[in-house]
Write a protein that holds these residues in place. Structure first.
Motif, PDB file in Angstrom:
ATOM      1  N   ALA A 219       0.845  -1.163   0.041  1.00  0.00           N
ATOM      2  CA  ALA A 219      -0.100   0.127  -0.026  1.00  0.00           C
ATOM      3  C   ALA A 219       1.099   1.187   0.159  1.00  0.00           C
ATOM      4  O   ALA A 219       2.177   1.251   0.363  1.00  0.00           O
ATOM      5  N   PHE A 220       0.243   2.283  -0.506  1.00  0.00           N
ATOM      6  CA  PHE A 220       1.157   3.515  -0.783  1.00  0.00           C
ATOM      7  C   PHE A 220       0.132   4.571  -0.006  1.00  0.00           C
ATOM      8  O   PHE A 220      -0.855   4.769  -0.423  1.00  0.00           O
ATOM      9  N   SER A 221       1.017   5.433   1.057  1.00  0.00           N
ATOM     10  CA  SER A 221       0.420   6.674   1.412  1.00  0.00           C
ATOM     11  C   SER A 221       1.289   7.770   1.317  1.00  0.00           C
ATOM     12  O   SER A 221       2.554   7.709   1.461  1.00  0.00           O
ATOM     13  N   PRO A 222       0.823   9.120   1.229  1.00  0.00           N
ATOM     14  CA  PRO A 222       1.380  10.180   1.625  1.00  0.00           C
ATOM     15  C   PRO A 222       2.123  10.478   2.753  1.00  0.00           C
ATOM     16  O   PRO A 222       3.130  11.416   2.844  1.00  0.00           O
ATOM     17  N   TYR A 223       1.828   9.886   3.679  1.00  0.00           N
ATOM     18  CA  TYR A 223       2.454  10.291   5.065  1.00  0.00           C
ATOM     19  C   TYR A 223       2.299   8.618   5.866  1.00  0.00           C
ATOM     20  O   TYR A 223       1.686   7.713   5.317  1.00  0.00           O
ATOM     21  N   PRO A 224       3.152   8.553   6.970  1.00  0.00           N
ATOM     22  CA  PRO A 224       3.121   7.173   7.596  1.00  0.00           C
ATOM     23  C   PRO A 224       1.715   6.867   8.188  1.00  0.00           C
ATOM     24  O   PRO A 224       1.275   7.790   9.068  1.00  0.00           O
ATOM     25  N   LEU A 225       1.188   5.821   7.814  1.00  0.00           N
ATOM     26  CA  LEU A 225      -0.173   5.510   8.506  1.00  0.00           C
ATOM     27  C   LEU A 225       0.014   4.095   9.325  1.00  0.00           C
ATOM     28  O   LEU A 225       0.266   2.890   8.655  1.00  0.00           O
TER      29      LEU A 225
ATOM     30  N   PHE B 297      -4.036   7.553  -1.811  1.00  0.00           N
ATOM     31  CA  PHE B 297      -3.525   6.364  -1.337  1.00  0.00           C
ATOM     32  C   PHE B 297      -3.951   5.206  -2.459  1.00  0.00           C
ATOM     33  O   PHE B 297      -4.808   5.301  -3.007  1.00  0.00           O
TER      34      PHE B 297
ATOM     35  N   THR C 250       2.495  10.842  -3.382  1.00  0.00           N
ATOM     36  CA  THR C 250       3.114  11.816  -2.449  1.00  0.00           C
ATOM     37  C   THR C 250       2.451  13.037  -2.181  1.00  0.00           C
ATOM     38  O   THR C 250       3.072  14.027  -1.906  1.00  0.00           O
TER      39      THR C 250
END
Lengths: 178, 465
Positions: free
Chosen positions: A36-42, A145, A141
Motif C-alpha cells: 500500500a502507498f500513502s503520502p504520510y506514515p499510517l 492512497f 506523494t
C-alpha cells in the motif's frame, strides 16, 4: 493466466479510512504479495497489511554495541598498548576519560546503522519501480492512497482480482506495467 | 494514536485542529501545494535576492579573516597569554549552542509526542547543521595549521602518534563530528519523503531529476514507512543523549581545567540549558521573518511562537540559576581565588559585560511571564535577538574574565578582539544567513509529510488502535 509484462493491479483511494479498510480486506482475502502507498506514515495501514516487525531495532543495537567496543578498544589500544604516555601521572588505562569518546562512537555507529539499515531494508535507492508507470501514482506523494496486488501472488487472477479490487470501492483500478 | 486523542478530535469541529497547530481549511493537497510552491515557484521573490546578497556580502568577512590568518598565523587574532582562548572559542561555543535547539525540537519533542514541533523541526534542523558548520571554523583555524587538523583524528600514521584520549579537546573532536554527522543524517532522512513530493510536482526536467536522485526512488510504500518510522524514532532516541553529551563535552573543555571560574561541576547542565536557550532564541529569530514573508502564519501559528517563548523562559531560568550558583559557590567555597574571580567578574575591568549579560539573559526573558508580551510577535523577535547577544556575552564573560586574572598577578592581562576576530565572526553570521537563504529556496522549509499527519482526518476514523 497472467499476461507477461503485467506487474499487478493498483486501486486508488482518496481517504485514509477507506484505504485501511480495503487493505484489511485484501489481506483477509489471502493476498500476500501486496503493498500500500500513502503520502504520510499510517500505522493502521501497515498493520492492516499484516506487517508487524522491523528488524531495524536489533540491527541498531548491534551497531551501537559495535561502536562502543570499537571506540573503547581504540582508546585502550592506542593509550595502553601502542603509544603509552605518562600524562599528568594519569594511568594509561584512564577509563573515566575514555567514556566520552566511546559514548560518541556508540551513537555514531548506531545512527549510521539506523539510516543505512533503513535504506537497505527498504531496498533504496531504487531508481525504477513498476508502480511509477501508473499515471496518477505521482499523487501518492500528495493526497492519494494506493493498494497494489502483484501478479506474482499465487492467488492473483487478472479478472477476479480486478473485480475484487473494484468491490472495495476505489476511485479507479489500473493495471501496472512491468 | 491514544484513545484520548481520538476523543479530542471528535469534540472539535472538523475545520479546527486541536490547539490550532494548523490554520483552518487545510487538507493534504493544500498543505502540499503551499509548502512545495515556495521551492517550485518559477519566480524567486526579490526580497530573497536582497537577503541572500546581504548574507553573501557578510560571508566575505570570513574569507578575508581566514585568508589573512593563513598568511600570517593566529597572531592576527587578539589571543595572547594569558587569554589564549578568545573570540574563536566564544564563537565556537555560541554557534554549537545555537545548533542544539534544532536537535531538541526534532528529537526530544518527537519522543515527548509534542505535535507542535512538526512545522518548525525542518528549518530548526537546518539551523543546527549550519550552526555546526559555522562553529567548526574556529577550532580548526585555532589549531594554527588547519591543513594538519586531521591529526586530531586517530588514524594509523607514519609518525606513530596517537591522540591523547584523556584530553577534553579530543572528546570535543569526537562529540562535534558525531553531532554533525548524526544531525545531517537525521535531516536528510526527514527530507526523503518530501524530496519525493517535489520530484512528483516539479515541472522542469532538471529539477525533477535532481529531486528524483535525492528521493532515491521513495514511493510511500507502507512497508517502507514501517522501517522509516522505526529508523526515525531510533534516530530521535539516539540524538537525544547525543545533544546533551555534546554541550556537556563542550563544558568539559572548561570544567576539566583548574582555572577559577571554569573548574565547576555545575557546568554541564548549565551549558546544556544555555544551549537550548540560545537555540530557541535563534529559531524564533528565523521563524518570525520566515512565516511573515512566505505567508506561513497558518503553519507556524501563535501557538508555536508562544510555546517557544515558554521554553526560552524555562531554560532562561535554569541559566539564571547557574549564574546564582556560580556566585554562591564562589562565596561558599571560601576559596580566595574563586571569591576573587566572581568579584572581578562583577566589578573588574569587564563589569559592563557581566551586567549586560545579566540584563540580557536574566532580566529580559523574565518579561515573558506576561502573556501579552509572550504573544506579541515584534516583542518576541526583539527578545530573541537580546537573548542571542546575552548568550554571546555569557561565553565572553566565562572565557575572558576567568583567564585574564588567574592565580598570579604577574600573569594578568587584558583581551579584546581584533579586526580579524570580528570579521571572522561577522563572516560566519554571513555564512549562516547565506546557507539559510539557499535552504529556504531549494528545500521545503516545513516538513510536508509530517504536516499531513497532524491534519484533521489524517488518522483512519474507525478508532481501531
Amino acid at each position: 493466466m497472467t499476461r507477461p509484462g503485467l506487474y499487478g493491479l493498483m486501486a486508488e483511494f482518496s481517504d485514509p479510512t477507506e484505504v485501511v479498510a480495503a487493505a484489511r480486506k485484501v489481506h483477509e482475502a489471502g493476498y500476500r504479495k501486496i503493498d500500500a502507498f500513502s503520502p504520510y506514515p499510517l500505522e493502521a495501514l501497515t498493520e492492516a497489511l499484516g506487517l508487524h516487525h522491523s528488524r531495524l531495532p536489533l540491527l541498531v543495537l548491534l551497531g551501537g554495541v559495535t561502536g562502543l567496543v570499537a571506540g573503547y578498544g581504540l582508546e585502550y589500544w592506542a593509550s595502553v598498548i601502542e603509544y603509552p604516555m605518562n600524562i599528568g601521572g594519569k594511568p594509561f588505562h584512564s577509563w573515566p576519560a575514555f567514556i566520552p569518546p566511546a559514548f560518541e562512537t556508540t551513537i555514531l555507529f548506531a545512527a549510521l546503522t539506523a539510516v543505512l539499515g533503513m535504506l537497505a531494508l527498504n531496498g533504496l535507492p531504487e531508481p525504477y519501480h513498476p508502480v511509477f508507470n501508473v499515471p496518477t501514482f505521482a499523487l501518492a506523494t500528495k493526497d492519494r492512497f494506493f493498494i497494489c496486488i502483484e501478479a506474482s501472488d499465487p492467488k492473483f487472477d487478472p479478472d477476479r482480482t480486478w473485480s475484487f479490487l473494484l468491490s472495495l470501492g476505489p476511485r479507479v483500478v489500473s493495471e501496472v506495467e512491468q | 494514536m491514544a484513545e484520548s486523542a481520538d476523543i479530542a478530535k471528535d469534540a472539535t469541529p472538523p475545520t479546527a485542529t486541536p490547539e490550532y497547530l494548523v490554520g483552518p481549511g487545510h487538507d493534504f493537497a493544500s498543505v502540499t501545494e503551499k509548502i512545495s510552491s515556495i521551492v517550485l515557484q518559477r519566480k524567486t521573490p526579490w526580497g530573497w535576492f536582497v537577503g541572500f546578497a546581504v548574507g553573501f556580502a557578510l560571508l566575505q568577512g570570513l574569507l578575508v579573516a581566514m585568508a589573512f590568518l593563513l598568511f600570517k598565523g593566529i597572531g592576527v587574532w587578539g589571543v595572547t597569554i594569558p587569554i589564549g582562548w578568545g573570540m574563536d572559542i566564544i564563537n565556537f561555543v555560541w554557534w554549537i549552542g545555537i545548533g542544539h535547539a534544532g536537535t531538541l525540537i526534532s528529537a526530544i519533542l518527537l519522543l515527548l509526542r509534542q505535535g507542535w514541533r512538526t512545522s518548525i523541526n525542518r528549518f530548526a534542523e537546518a539551523m543546527t547543521l549550519f550552526a555546526v558548520a559555522c562553529a567548526s571554523f574556529y577550532p580548526v583555524f585555532h589549531t594554527g595549521r588547519p591543513w594538519l587538523a586531521y591529526w586530531l583524528f586517530p588514524y594509523p600514521n607514519t609518525m606513530g602518534l596517537w591522540p591523547n584520549f584523556r584530553s577534553p579537546l579530543i572528546w570535543d573532536v569526537f562529540a562535534v563530528s558525531t553531532y554533525a554527522t548524526v544531525s545531517a543524517m537525521f535531516w536528510f532522512v526527514g527530507l526523503i519523503p518530501d524530496f519525493a513530493t517535489l520530484r512528483d510536482r516539479a515541472r522542469s526536467k532538471p529539477w525533477k531529476i535532481a529531486y528524483g536522485i535525492l528521493a532515491m526512488g521513495w514511493r510511500g510504500s507502507a512497508r517502507h514507512w514501517h522501517n522509516y518510522d522505526t529508523a526515525y524514532l531510533l534516530l530521535a532516541g539516539l540524538a537525544t543523549p547525543l545533544v546533551i553529551s555534546v554541550h556537556t563535552v563542550v563544558s568539559f573543555d572548561f570544567a576539566i581545567g583548574i582555572i577559577p571560574g571554569w573548574h565547576a561541576t555545575i557546568f554541564p547542565p548549565y551549558f546544556v540549558a544555555g544551549a537550548i536557550y540560545a537555540g530557541f532564541a535563534m529559531v524564533l529569530t528565523i521563524a518570525i521573518p520566515l512565516r511573515k514573508f512566505y505567508g506561513l502564519e497558518d503553519f507556524i501559528t501563535m501557538k508555536h511562537l508562544e510555546n517557544m517563548a515558554k521554553v526560552m523562559l524555562a531554560t532562561g531560568l535554569i541559566v539564571a540559576y547557574g549564574y546564582m550558583m556560580e556566585a554562591f559557590m564562589a562565596w561558599y567555597s571560601a576559596n580566595s581565588y574563586e571569591r576573587f574571580m566572581i568579584w572581578n567578574r562583577m566589578t573588574g575591568p569587564y563589569w559592563k559585560m557581566y551586567w549586560a549579560l545579566i540584563l540580557c539573559n536574566v532580566v529580559a526573558p523574565n518579561t515573558l511571564w506576561i502573556k501579552n508580551l509572550r504573544t506579541s510577535v515584534p516583542y518576541l523577535f526583539v527578545i530573541s535577538l537580546v537573548v542571542s547577544v546575552g548568550m554571546w556575552l555569557e561565553r565572553f564573560v566565562i572565557i575572558v574574565t576567568s583567564l585574564h586574572r588567574d592565580f598570579l598577578p604577574s600573569s594578568w592581562g587584558m583581551y579584546s578582539g581584533t579586526f580579524f576576530d570580528w570579521s571572522a565572526f561577522i563572516g560566519t553570521l554571513g555564512l549562516f544567513v547565506t546557507l539559510l537563504f539557499l535552504f529556504v529556496r531549494f528545500l521545503p522549509a516545513i516538513s510536508i509529510f509530517e504536516m499531513r499527519t497532524i491534519l484533521p482526518g489524517a488518522e483512519p476514523q474507525e478508532g481501531r488502535r
